[in-house]
Design a protein around this motif. Sequence first.
Motif, mmCIF file in Angstrom:
data_model
loop_
_atom_site.group_PDB
_atom_site.id
_atom_site.type_symbol
_atom_site.label_atom_id
_atom_site.label_comp_id
_atom_site.label_asym_id
_atom_site.label_seq_id
_atom_site.Cartn_x
_atom_site.Cartn_y
_atom_site.Cartn_z
ATOM 1 N N THR A 39 1.231 -0.901 15.796
ATOM 2 C CA THR A 39 0.278 -0.110 15.014
ATOM 3 C C THR A 39 0.991 1.107 14.440
ATOM 4 N N ILE A 40 0.738 1.368 13.172
ATOM 5 C CA ILE A 40 1.293 2.552 12.513
ATOM 6 C C ILE A 40 0.130 3.393 12.009
ATOM 7 N N PHE A 41 0.071 4.639 12.423
ATOM 8 C CA PHE A 41 -0.953 5.582 11.969
ATOM 9 C C PHE A 41 -0.388 6.381 10.791
ATOM 10 N N THR A 42 -1.163 6.442 9.717
ATOM 11 C CA THR A 42 -0.690 7.080 8.493
ATOM 12 C C THR A 42 -1.583 8.261 8.143
ATOM 13 N N GLN A 43 -0.966 9.357 7.792
ATOM 14 C CA GLN A 43 -1.690 10.543 7.342
ATOM 15 C C GLN A 43 -1.441 10.745 5.848
ATOM 16 N N LEU A 44 -2.515 10.911 5.097
ATOM 17 C CA LEU A 44 -2.396 11.089 3.656
ATOM 18 C C LEU A 44 -2.149 12.555 3.307
ATOM 19 N N LYS A 45 -1.663 12.768 2.119
ATOM 20 C CA LYS A 45 -1.436 14.130 1.640
ATOM 21 C C LYS A 45 -2.773 14.816 1.366
ATOM 22 N N PRO A 46 -2.797 16.146 1.257
ATOM 23 C CA PRO A 46 -4.060 16.842 0.968
ATOM 24 C C PRO A 46 -4.705 16.325 -0.316
ATOM 25 N N TRP A 47 -6.023 16.506 -0.380
ATOM 26 C CA TRP A 47 -6.782 15.947 -1.510
ATOM 27 C C TRP A 47 -6.329 16.511 -2.848
ATOM 28 N N ASN A 48 -5.994 17.785 -2.899
ATOM 29 C CA ASN A 48 -5.614 18.382 -4.184
ATOM 30 C C ASN A 48 -4.282 17.846 -4.699
ATOM 31 N N GLU A 49 -3.547 17.095 -3.871
ATOM 32 C CA GLU A 49 -2.311 16.467 -4.321
ATOM 33 C C GLU A 49 -2.522 14.986 -4.666
ATOM 34 N N ARG A 50 -3.767 14.503 -4.536
ATOM 35 C CA ARG A 50 -4.055 13.100 -4.817
ATOM 36 C C ARG A 50 -5.224 12.986 -5.795
ATOM 37 N N ARG A 51 -5.081 13.627 -6.934
ATOM 38 C CA ARG A 51 -6.155 13.652 -7.929
ATOM 39 C C ARG A 51 -6.335 12.310 -8.629
ATOM 40 N N LYS A 52 -5.231 11.581 -8.816
ATOM 41 C CA LYS A 52 -5.338 10.312 -9.529
ATOM 42 C C LYS A 52 -6.141 9.303 -8.712
ATOM 43 N N LYS A 53 -6.843 8.418 -9.405
ATOM 44 C CA LYS A 53 -7.653 7.405 -8.730
ATOM 45 C C LYS A 53 -6.795 6.466 -7.897
ATOM 46 N N SER A 54 -5.570 6.205 -8.367
ATOM 47 C CA SER A 54 -4.684 5.305 -7.624
ATOM 48 C C SER A 54 -4.214 5.917 -6.317
ATOM 49 N N LEU A 55 -4.361 7.240 -6.164
ATOM 50 C CA LEU A 55 -3.949 7.923 -4.942
ATOM 51 C C LEU A 55 -5.117 8.177 -4.008
ATOM 52 N N HIS A 56 -6.325 7.726 -4.384
ATOM 53 C CA HIS A 56 -7.441 7.805 -3.453
ATOM 54 C C HIS A 56 -7.232 6.794 -2.331
ATOM 55 N N LEU A 57 -8.044 6.898 -1.288
ATOM 56 C CA LEU A 57 -7.880 6.020 -0.134
ATOM 57 C C LEU A 57 -7.932 4.548 -0.526
ATOM 58 N N THR A 58 -8.921 4.165 -1.327
ATOM 59 C CA THR A 58 -9.059 2.760 -1.707
ATOM 60 C C THR A 58 -7.873 2.297 -2.553
ATOM 61 N N GLY A 59 -7.376 3.178 -3.414
ATOM 62 C CA GLY A 59 -6.227 2.827 -4.243
ATOM 63 C C GLY A 59 -4.968 2.634 -3.423
ATOM 64 N N ILE A 60 -4.745 3.512 -2.448
ATOM 65 C CA ILE A 60 -3.556 3.391 -1.595
ATOM 66 C C ILE A 60 -3.634 2.124 -0.743
ATOM 67 N N ILE A 61 -4.823 1.835 -0.205
ATOM 68 C CA ILE A 61 -4.990 0.633 0.614
ATOM 69 C C ILE A 61 -4.723 -0.627 -0.220
ATOM 70 N N ALA A 62 -5.253 -0.655 -1.447
ATOM 71 C CA ALA A 62 -5.024 -1.826 -2.309
ATOM 72 C C ALA A 62 -3.545 -1.991 -2.632
ATOM 73 N N ASP A 63 -2.864 -0.884 -2.892
ATOM 74 C CA ASP A 63 -1.433 -0.943 -3.211
ATOM 75 C C ASP A 63 -0.626 -1.436 -2.008
#
Length: 467
Positions: A39-63
Amino acid sequence: VAVLNKVMDILRDTPGIAHFAGIAGLNVVTFSSKSNSGTIFTQLKPWNERRKKSLHLTGIIADLNRRFAALSEARVFVIAPPAIPGLGSTGGFSFVLQQRESNDDIKSFQNIVMNFMIEANKRPEISNAFTFFTANTPGYRISVDREKCKKLGVSLEEVFNTLQTFMGSFYINDFTLYGRTFRVMAQADTVYRDNINAIDKYYVRNGRGEMLPMSNFVSYRIIENAPLISHFNMYRSTEFDGEAAKGYSSGQAIQALRETAAKVLPAGYGYEFTGLSREEIQAGSKSKIIFSISVLFVFLFLTALYESWSVPFSVLLAVPLGAFGAILTLTFVPKLSDNVYAQIGLVTLIGLAAKNSILIVEFAKRRVDNGIELRKATLEAIRLRLRPILMTSLAFIFGISPLIFAKGAGAVARQTIGYTVFGGMLAATFIGIFMVPVLFVVITRLAYGKVKLEELEKSNLTEESEV
């Protein structure tokens, strides 16, 4: 190790990921320890650094799912955490398939599990239903020749204790040193237990004190079996996780799972929901009760206000107009669904829709009780109360616009409440101002009766003539 390095390389090159840490041998979904899991636990960057839709949670998971699909050495799943910590291990639905009254062996159970997963993934409401259950994991079956042990004077207890101690571990005792308590475990060194062939080097003492090699009465062979067999409510089971497909609500995904289970599962098998899915099902039935109780309390308050059991119906019958507008709005905004936030908005609409109706009904009822003709009193109430109704309603509609245009983390929750109330208030205002007067005239005519209305009008004429 090679697969783990590839996974970490992909995570390291993925935009939006700040940190990650792995635990070898742990399956966090089933909380089982297996040598072929991790198991690998992943922490995302702060929200203000992920403004693009592709950097939202759903976008990162799909990628990540797309890139991990290219790995042929392992099955890698990217799982979102549950919306409420502690309720389940994953986001989305949690479906438990149970073997209740069947005598199928583990291989037959696996066939039914795989068949259900294939059929569930065919449903358009479900996205990536999966389970970690498998009965094809290589393993070793160790057999002890009991007859030979008896002939050689070797106790079966000694054989099993030796295997447990060397291949696994055996608890001895605790001791205290430097103010700390340490646990003593007996175990063979790593080089003597990293291979099944090490059993040939183990010895056990017989009744005459002789040390005999365990290879004399212990044999082993490779088999395929389930590394983990889970039980839910005492039944053999396996958990399916996944999410609702885009454009479908979690309730529709749950219903799709029920229909698939009714179609696929043979006799003797059943299912249950756990985690957030179970809470959602239980809350779904309670929401109707809460909505009914809210309407009942509003009705009782209006009854006390008007001192009548009938007139409040002309106010409450405007509530379905608000609910109609809210449901219509949610239908035409595909990214939203009828969830708990929409239900909160619907409960709020009970009071907001009733407020507009009260402004008309209260004013009209006073004039009817004073002897003014019913239709004339209603039209006068509409004329005098139209401006306050429009002003207060539009002020509220504009006031909730920040919820409609919300951005950032948790935006969908705020947008759901905003759109629900927005659509409901539009319908309750611009349709209600036409429907409420009609309802008031009809209900008042039925409640008062023709005779009482004529008496009120005559008393008003008498007072005017006396004046």
